[in-house]
Motif scaffolding. Structure first.
Motif, short mmCIF file in Angstrom:
data_model
loop_
_atom_site.label_atom_id
_atom_site.label_comp_id
_atom_site.label_asym_id
_atom_site.label_seq_id
_atom_site.Cartn_x
_atom_site.Cartn_y
_atom_site.Cartn_z
N HIS A 155 -46.69 -117.57 101.40
CA HIS A 155 -46.07 -118.89 101.25
C HIS A 155 -46.64 -119.60 100.01
O HIS A 155 -47.84 -119.52 99.74
CB HIS A 155 -46.34 -119.73 102.50
N PRO A 156 -45.79 -120.31 99.26
CA PRO A 156 -46.25 -121.03 98.06
C PRO A 156 -47.37 -122.03 98.35
O PRO A 156 -48.20 -122.30 97.48
CB PRO A 156 -44.99 -121.76 97.58
N SER A 161 -50.61 -118.70 95.46
CA SER A 161 -51.03 -119.12 94.12
C SER A 161 -52.42 -118.60 93.75
O SER A 161 -52.79 -118.61 92.57
CB SER A 161 -51.02 -120.65 94.03
N ARG A 170 -47.45 -108.66 97.48
CA ARG A 170 -46.24 -109.03 98.21
C ARG A 170 -45.42 -107.80 98.55
O ARG A 170 -44.95 -107.64 99.69
CB ARG A 170 -45.41 -110.00 97.36
N SER A 198 -37.58 -114.35 101.30
CA SER A 198 -36.86 -115.47 100.67
C SER A 198 -37.77 -116.36 99.82
O SER A 198 -37.29 -117.18 99.06
CB SER A 198 -36.18 -116.32 101.74
N TYR A 199 -39.09 -116.17 99.97
CA TYR A 199 -40.02 -116.98 99.17
C TYR A 199 -39.91 -116.60 97.70
O TYR A 199 -39.50 -115.49 97.37
CB TYR A 199 -41.45 -116.76 99.63
N PRO A 200 -40.27 -117.51 96.81
CA PRO A 200 -40.23 -117.19 95.37
C PRO A 200 -40.99 -115.90 95.09
O PRO A 200 -42.09 -115.68 95.61
CB PRO A 200 -40.94 -118.40 94.75
N SER A 201 -40.39 -115.04 94.26
CA SER A 201 -41.00 -113.74 93.97
C SER A 201 -41.04 -113.48 92.47
O SER A 201 -40.18 -113.96 91.73
CB SER A 201 -40.22 -112.62 94.66
N PRO A 202 -42.02 -112.72 92.02
CA PRO A 202 -42.12 -112.37 90.59
C PRO A 202 -41.07 -111.32 90.23
O PRO A 202 -40.49 -110.68 91.11
CB PRO A 202 -43.54 -111.81 90.47
#
Length: 276
Positions: A155-156, A161, A170, A198-202
């Motif tokens: 989770h962000p 981070s 991930r 669905s979380y932000p991914s690289p």
């Protein structure tokens, strides 16, 4: 028919439905399962269709042949009208006192390196102090029980981070969860996988860049807040393979070890500072 099942009340489904569900999950034909279990294909067909009532011994044999988890074995027995064969107590129940003592001893022995215990849905059950120290400064809402370890990791507002090799880590966690949910058929894990994915991914190329390291396993690389220090870990997973309790069979101990000399030195130094 859906590949995944709900952990609903066993009485909601028939024994034939449960058997067919697990046979198809294991990608076995009726003939293959019957041969492996030492029964006739006709008999198995009758059980699945509801034309024959299986004995408790037969269900035990089929469950073992299908390598069904203990929780699923209980569900199978209940669907046929039999009592569950495996105890299912909450981890904090009195019946689990000896198990708790063992688990807590293992986690404590891992100090000053992180270690934690999770259930089959990655809910945190226990953690040692080294683990909790790594979570200092994390959003308190993310740490509220029930705390899902995978959600906290990706989770962000969690550890994302701080994870230097986030793309590779991930990818590792989602792959591991994919295998687990396919094997267990647990719809809660399916929903969890969808949420995490669905979380932000690289970008995809970042994964290959981060996996080009000299270690034989994907490390967890954590940056210490407000510093340039990066702690690198490799991990092991311990399961209780001889468990006859549902709770114990679903418990996993995740132990993290230093992946380099600097990480080992940093954690050992921290232990010295914390000593009375």
């Amino acid at each position: 028919m859906s590949q995944y099942i709900q952990r609903s009340r066993p009485s909601d489904t028939t024994v034939g439905h449960v058997l067919r569900e697990w046979r198809e999950r294991r990608r076995l034909s009726q003939m293959n399962l019957a041969l492996d279990a030492g029964i006739s294909t006709r008999h198995l067909s009758f059980v699945e269709s509801g034309r024959s009532s299986p004995s408790r011994d037969l269900l035990t044999r089929l469950a073992e042949t299908l390598a069904m988890p203990l929780r699923a074995q209980n569900r199978l027995m209940l669907s046929a009208g039999y009592a569950p064969i495996h105890a299912d107590h909450d981890f904090d129940a009195a019946e689990m006192a000896h198990v708790r003592t063992t688990v807590e001893a293992v986690l404590e022995a891992q100090m000053p390196f992180p270690a934690l215990a999770v259930d089959s849905r990655w809910t945190l059950v226990r953690a040692n102090q080294a683990t909790m120290d790594l979570l200092t400064g994390i959003n308190v809402e993310m740490l509220s029980p029930p705390l899902n370890v995978l959600r906290l990791s990706l989770h962000p507002q969690g550890l994302a981070s701080r994870i230097v090799n986030f793309a590779a880590w991930r990818h590792h966690l989602l792959d591991r969860l994919q295998v687990q949910m396919t094997s267990s058929g647990d719809s809660v894990l399916v929903d969890l996988h969808k949420e995490l994915a669905s979380y932000p991914s690289p970008p995809p190329q970042k994964i290959e860049e981060e996996r080009s390291h000299p270690l034989v396993a994907v490390p967890l690389e954590l940056r210490v807040p407000d510093s340039d220090v990066v702690l690198r870990f490799i991990s092991t997973t311990t399961m209780f393979s001889t468990a006859t309790s549902v709770t114990l069979s679903e418990l996993a101990l995740e132990c993290f070890y230093p992946a380099d000399a600097d990480t080992r030195a940093a954690l050992l130094q921290q232990e010295i500072k914390g000593a009375p």
